[in-house]
Write a protein that holds these residues in place. Structure first.
Motif, PDB file in Angstrom:
ATOM      1  N   TYR A  64      11.433  -6.020  -7.348  1.00 17.93           N
ATOM      2  CA  TYR A  64      12.253  -6.490  -6.222  1.00 17.93           C
ATOM      3  C   TYR A  64      11.366  -7.045  -5.102  1.00 17.93           C
ATOM      4  CZ  TYR A  64      15.128  -5.837  -2.004  1.00 17.93           C
ATOM      5  OH  TYR A  64      15.768  -5.997  -0.804  1.00 17.93           O
ATOM      6  N   CYS A  65      10.323  -6.313  -4.774  1.00 21.07           N
ATOM      7  CA  CYS A  65       9.413  -6.747  -3.707  1.00 21.07           C
ATOM      8  C   CYS A  65       8.653  -8.012  -4.098  1.00 21.07           C
ATOM      9  CB  CYS A  65       8.443  -5.631  -3.354  1.00 21.07           C
ATOM     10  SG  CYS A  65       9.216  -4.223  -2.555  1.00 21.07           S
ATOM     11  N   VAL A  66       8.242  -8.118  -5.359  1.00 21.60           N
ATOM     12  CA  VAL A  66       7.529  -9.305  -5.827  1.00 21.60           C
ATOM     13  C   VAL A  66       8.425 -10.535  -5.723  1.00 21.60           C
ATOM     14  CG1 VAL A  66       6.592 -10.418  -7.905  1.00 21.60           C
ATOM     15  CG2 VAL A  66       5.887  -8.113  -7.305  1.00 21.60           C
ATOM     16  N   VAL A  67       9.682 -10.406  -6.136  1.00 25.33           N
ATOM     17  CA  VAL A  67      10.603 -11.537  -6.088  1.00 25.33           C
ATOM     18  C   VAL A  67      10.829 -11.977  -4.643  1.00 25.33           C
ATOM     19  CG1 VAL A  67      13.007 -12.208  -6.503  1.00 25.33           C
ATOM     20  CG2 VAL A  67      11.726 -11.021  -8.273  1.00 25.33           C
ATOM     21  N   PHE A  68      11.024 -11.025  -3.745  1.00 26.06           N
ATOM     22  CA  PHE A  68      11.226 -11.387  -2.342  1.00 26.06           C
ATOM     23  C   PHE A  68       9.973 -12.014  -1.746  1.00 26.06           C
ATOM     24  CE2 PHE A  68      15.256  -9.590  -2.431  1.00 26.06           C
ATOM     25  CZ  PHE A  68      15.879  -9.746  -1.201  1.00 26.06           C
ATOM     26  N   ALA A  69       8.805 -11.521  -2.131  1.00 30.90           N
ATOM     27  CA  ALA A  69       7.559 -12.096  -1.612  1.00 30.90           C
ATOM     28  C   ALA A  69       7.379 -13.527  -2.111  1.00 30.90           C
ATOM     29  CB  ALA A  69       6.369 -11.230  -2.025  1.00 30.90           C
ATOM     30  N   ILE A  70       7.727 -13.786  -3.366  1.00 34.68           N
ATOM     31  CA  ILE A  70       7.592 -15.142  -3.903  1.00 34.68           C
ATOM     32  C   ILE A  70       8.553 -16.101  -3.209  1.00 34.68           C
ATOM     33  CG2 ILE A  70       7.983 -16.531  -5.982  1.00 34.68           C
ATOM     34  CD1 ILE A  70       6.696 -14.266  -7.566  1.00 34.68           C
TER      35      ILE A  70
ATOM     36  N   ILE B  98       0.839  -1.202   0.000  1.00 35.17           N
ATOM     37  CA  ILE B  98       0.000   0.000   0.000  1.00 35.17           C
ATOM     38  C   ILE B  98       0.872   1.249   0.000  1.00 35.17           C
ATOM     39  CG2 ILE B  98      -1.643   1.340   1.374  1.00 35.17           C
ATOM     40  CD1 ILE B  98      -2.815  -1.406   2.272  1.00 35.17           C
ATOM     41  N   LEU B  99       1.916   1.262   0.828  1.00 29.24           N
ATOM     42  CA  LEU B  99       2.797   2.427   0.875  1.00 29.24           C
ATOM     43  C   LEU B  99       3.600   2.587  -0.418  1.00 29.24           C
ATOM     44  CD1 LEU B  99       4.068   2.267   4.553  1.00 29.24           C
ATOM     45  CD2 LEU B  99       2.422   3.843   3.571  1.00 29.24           C
ATOM     46  N   VAL B 100       4.066   1.489  -0.995  1.00 32.27           N
ATOM     47  CA  VAL B 100       4.795   1.562  -2.269  1.00 32.27           C
ATOM     48  C   VAL B 100       3.856   2.042  -3.372  1.00 32.27           C
ATOM     49  CG1 VAL B 100       5.931   0.168  -4.047  1.00 32.27           C
ATOM     50  CG2 VAL B 100       6.573  -0.112  -1.666  1.00 32.27           C
ATOM     51  N   GLY B 101       2.617   1.595  -3.378  1.00 31.00           N
ATOM     52  CA  GLY B 101       1.641   2.056  -4.360  1.00 31.00           C
ATOM     53  C   GLY B 101       1.359   3.545  -4.234  1.00 31.00           C
TER      54      GLY B 101
ATOM     55  N   TYR C  46      11.133 -11.267   3.765  1.00 31.25           N
ATOM     56  CA  TYR C  46      10.722  -9.901   4.040  1.00 31.25           C
ATOM     57  C   TYR C  46      11.645  -8.951   3.288  1.00 31.25           C
ATOM     58  CZ  TYR C  46       7.857 -11.596   7.895  1.00 31.25           C
ATOM     59  OH  TYR C  46       6.916 -12.226   8.645  1.00 31.25           O
ATOM     60  N   THR C  47      11.088  -7.945   2.650  1.00 32.17           N
ATOM     61  CA  THR C  47      11.914  -6.951   1.973  1.00 32.17           C
ATOM     62  C   THR C  47      12.286  -5.860   2.965  1.00 32.17           C
ATOM     63  OG1 THR C  47       9.931  -5.793   1.260  1.00 32.17           O
ATOM     64  CG2 THR C  47      10.926  -7.309  -0.304  1.00 32.17           C
ATOM     65  N   ASN C  48      13.416  -5.248   2.731  1.00 37.12           N
ATOM     66  CA  ASN C  48      13.862  -4.159   3.593  1.00 37.12           C
ATOM     67  C   ASN C  48      14.037  -2.918   2.744  1.00 37.12           C
ATOM     68  OD1 ASN C  48      14.754  -2.648   5.688  1.00 37.12           O
ATOM     69  ND2 ASN C  48      16.797  -3.547   5.761  1.00 37.12           N
ATOM     70  N   ILE C  49      13.011  -2.098   2.722  1.00 37.63           N
ATOM     71  CA  ILE C  49      13.046  -0.830   2.021  1.00 37.63           C
ATOM     72  C   ILE C  49      13.234   0.245   3.091  1.00 37.63           C
ATOM     73  CG2 ILE C  49      11.790   0.744   0.522  1.00 37.63           C
ATOM     74  CD1 ILE C  49      10.113  -1.678  -0.347  1.00 37.63           C
TER      75      ILE C  49
END
Length: 131
Positions: free
Chosen positions: A109-115, A51-54, A119-122
Motif C-alpha cells: 500500500y505504501c509503495v503504491v502511494f509513494a509511486i 523506518i517505522l514500518v520496518g 502521502y500515505t495515512n497510517i
C-alpha cells in the motif's frame, strides 16, 4: 504536508525505502548532503515512515513469539494442559501469518502511494512522522 510536487526520482526513492523496510530511508537520511530544511518533505516523510514500518515488521512478530513461548512454558508446568499448549502453538502460527501478510499488504500500500506521489495515512505512524 507540503505542496511540493515530487519528481520521478523522489517517487522511486520513496518506494525503495519501503521495499527495503526502511534501510534505504535510513541511508538516504544519513548520507543526504543537503540540510534538514532543504530536503523535500515528500522523501523525508516516506523515509521516516518506512523506518517505522520496518521496525514494526521486525519487532511485532518477535514480541508475539516471546509472549506465546512464555505462556506455553508456564502452562507446560501444569500436568493436564498439554492439549491447550498444542492449541496455543496453532494459534501462534495463525497469528504470525496474519501479522506477516497484513504488514506485507501495508508495505505494498505504501509503495503504491509513494509511486503515485501521494502521502500515505497510517494511523499513529503518520502522526508520529508528521511531528
Amino acid at each position: 504536508m507540503s505542496t511540493q510536487i515530487p519528481n520521478i526520482k523522489d517517487k522511486i526513492g520513496s518506494a525503495v525505502c519501503y521495499l527495503t523496510l526502511g534501510i534505504w530511508g535510513l541511508i538516504w537520511l544519513l548520507i543526504s548532503n543537503s540540510n534538514y530544511f532543504d530536503q523535500k518533505d515528500f522523501i523525508r516523510f516516506h523515509c521516516y515512515q518506512s523506518i517505522l514500518v520496518g521496525l514494526l515488521y521486525m519487532f511485532i512478530p518477535q514480541g508475539f513469539a516471546i509472549l506465546f513461548s512464555l505462556i506455553t512454558q508456564i502452562l507446560g508446568l501444569i500436568p493436564f494442559f498439554s492439549s491447550i499448549t498444542e492449541g496455543l502453538h496453532v494459534a501462534h502460527g495463525i497469528l504470525q501469518q496474519v501479522f506477516h501478510y497484513g504488514l506485507l499488504a501495508l508495505i505494498i500500500y505504501c509503495v503504491v502511494f509513494a509511486i503515485f506521489g501521494k502521502y500515505t495515512n497510517i494511523p499513529y505512524i503518520s502522526q508520529i512522522v508528521n511531528r
